[in-house]
Write a protein that holds these residues in place. Structure first.
Motif, short mmCIF file in Angstrom:
data_model
loop_
_atom_site.label_atom_id
_atom_site.label_comp_id
_atom_site.label_asym_id
_atom_site.label_seq_id
_atom_site.Cartn_x
_atom_site.Cartn_y
_atom_site.Cartn_z
N ASP A 337 1.00 -1.57 -0.01
CA ASP A 337 -0.16 0.26 -0.20
C ASP A 337 0.70 0.99 -0.29
O ASP A 337 0.54 2.36 -0.16
N GLU A 338 2.63 0.70 0.85
CA GLU A 338 3.18 2.16 0.70
C GLU A 338 3.30 2.82 -0.36
O GLU A 338 3.89 3.65 -0.48
N LYS A 341 0.89 3.81 -2.77
CA LYS A 341 1.25 5.21 -2.42
C LYS A 341 2.22 6.16 -3.40
O LYS A 341 1.79 7.40 -3.79
N GLU A 342 2.89 5.61 -2.72
CA GLU A 342 4.42 6.61 -3.62
C GLU A 342 4.77 6.93 -5.08
O GLU A 342 5.16 7.78 -5.66
N LYS A 344 1.62 6.89 -7.21
CA LYS A 344 0.70 8.15 -7.64
C LYS A 344 1.31 9.17 -7.99
O LYS A 344 1.94 9.76 -7.25
#
Length: 344
Positions: A337-338, A341-342, A344
Motif C-alpha cells: 500500500d505504501e 501511494k508513493e 501515484k
C-alpha cells in the motif's frame, strides 16, 4: 560573566560535536553494505522476478551498497523452509507450501502478489484419459507434496468425486520436479500431471501429453488464484523494511515490463532460466506460458484460506485444529500500500 560565557561556548562546541557524530552515524548506516538473499523457483510463473533481476530493477532500487545473492529452488517446500530459517531473505513461491510453513513458524509474510494462475492438468496422450473422472486408478505427478499444484489437483478430484489413495481405488500421487516430469511423461511412467507452465505446453507441443484441464479452469477460482507470491521473513522486514519496499516496487516494474514489452521479455526470461538451471527455453514456449498467466500484485485472502483448508484436510498442517487456521497475519500488504501511494 566570563565564566558563564565560557560554559555556554563549551556546551555549543559539545552540541556541534554530538550533532556531527549523529550525522556520521546516519551516514555510516546509509553506507552500510548489506547482502540480500533472494530465492525463486525455476518456473516461468516467476517471470516478474526474473525480469526484476535481468533489468536491474532490484539492484537499482536497492542501491550500489547492496549485494544480491540469488538461490534457485526446485520446489516451494525447500524455499519456504529456507525463508523461515533465514537462509534467504525474500523471494517468490507458491502459497501452498508457504501456508504450511507459516502455520508452523509464524515468521514469514506475503508482501505482494506476482502471478495468478499458470498451471495446467496434462494427461498422457495415450493414457486413455478424457476427463478428470478417468483419473481413477491412475498415477498423477505433482512438483512436491503440499504444493499449490497439489492443492489444485485435490480440488479437481473432489469435484469429480475422487480421492487420493495408495491403491487403484482412487488417484495415486507421486512427486517429480518439472524437468523430471517431462521425462516421466515421455516414458509413460505417469498418466497425468498438474504442473506449472511452460512445462504443460512443452508436453503438448512435443506430442507426449494433451490438456485435460486448461489453466483458466484450474481451481480454486478458475485459474484466478495466487500461484506466485512475493514473501519476506519477519527478520528481514524488521531490519530492512525500506529494502522490502524496493523489492515490491521492482516486482511491479517486472510485471509492467512484461505487459508493455512482451517480445523483449521472452529472451530475458530465457536468459534468467539459463542462469538458474543451466538451460534456457525456446521463446515460443515462454510466450505460450505467459499467455496463461495473470500477472498481478493482488492477493485474495479468501482464496488463500480455501487453499489452507485443503492442506489441512490432506494432513500437511499438523499440531492445530481446524479453527486454528488463522491466516490474518500471513498476508501483510501494508508495504505494498505504501509503495502504491508513493508511485501515484
Amino acid at each position: 560573566m566570563k565564566k558563564m560565557i565560557a560554559i555556554v561556548s563549551l556546551l555549543l562546541v559539545l552540541t556541534g560535536v554530538l550533532s556531527a557524530c549523529g550525522s556520521d552515524s546516519k551516514s555510516a548506516q546509509a553506507e552500510e553494505k548489506v547482502t540480500v538473499k533472494i530465492g525463486l523457483l525455476k518456473n516461468v510463473t516467476h517471470a516478474p522476478g526474473f525480469i526484476a533481476l535481468k533489468k536491474g530493477y532490484l539492484q537499482d532500487g536497492f542501491g550500489p551498497n547492496i549485494t544480491i545473492e540469488v538461490t534457485a529452488f526446485d520446489n516451494g517446500s525447500d524455499f519456504s523452509t529456507a525463508l523461515a530459517t533465514n537462509q534467504i531473505d525474500l523471494g517468490y513461491v507458491g502459497p501452498g507450501p508457504a501456508i504450511n510453513q507459516y502455520l508452523k513458524s509464524k515468521n514469514i509474510r506475503v508482501i505482494s502478489g506476482s502471478n495468478n494462475g499458470g498451471a495446467v492438468l496434462i494427461a498422457g496422450k495415450e493414457a486413455g484419459i478424457h476427463s478428470v473422472s478417468d483419473l481413477k486408478g491412475k498415477t498423477v505427478s505433482i512438483p512436491t507434496k503440499g504444493s499449490t499444484n497439489e492443492i489444485s489437483l485435490r480440488l479437481l478430484l473432489q469435484q469429480a468425486g475422487l480421492q487420493v489413495t495408495t491403491n487403484t481405488s482412487g488417484v495415486q500421487l507421486i512427486t517429480r520436479n518439472p524437468a523430471d516430469t517431462l521425462v516421466a511423461m515421455r516414458q509413460k511412467e505417469i498418466d497425468a500431471t498438474l504442473i506449472p507452465e511452460p512445462w504443460g505446453t512443452q508436453m503438448v507441443e512435443e506430442g507426449s501429453g494433451v490438456v485435460l484441464v486448461d489453466w483458466d479452469k484450474i481451481p480454486p477460482n478458475d485459474g484466478n488464484y495466487p500461484l506466485t507470491i512475493l514473501m519476506a521473513s519477519d527478520k528481514f522486514l524488521k531490519e530492512h523494511r525500506e529494502l522490502a519496499k524496493k523489492a515490491i516496487n521492482a516486482n511491479l516494474e517486472g510485471i509492467n515490463f512484461i505487459q508493455d514489452h512482451p517480445t523483449e521479455a521472452y529472451s530475458l526470461i530465457s536468459d534468467e532460466l539459463k542462469e538458474l538451471s543451466g538451460k534456457g527455453m525456446d521463446t515460443e514456449l515462454i510466450k505460450a506460458a505467459l499467455d496463461h498467466l495473470n500477472l498481478t500484485q493482488a492477493v485474495d485472502l479468501a482464496v488463500i484460506k480455501t487453499m489452507a483448508k485443503v492442506s489441512f484436510d490432506a494432513g500437511y498442517i499438523k499440531g492445530i485444529k481446524e479453527d486454528g487456521l488463522d491466516l490474518s497475519e500471513f498476508i501483510d500488504l501494508s508495504l505494498l500500500d505504501e509503495v502504491n501511494k508513493e508511485n501515484k
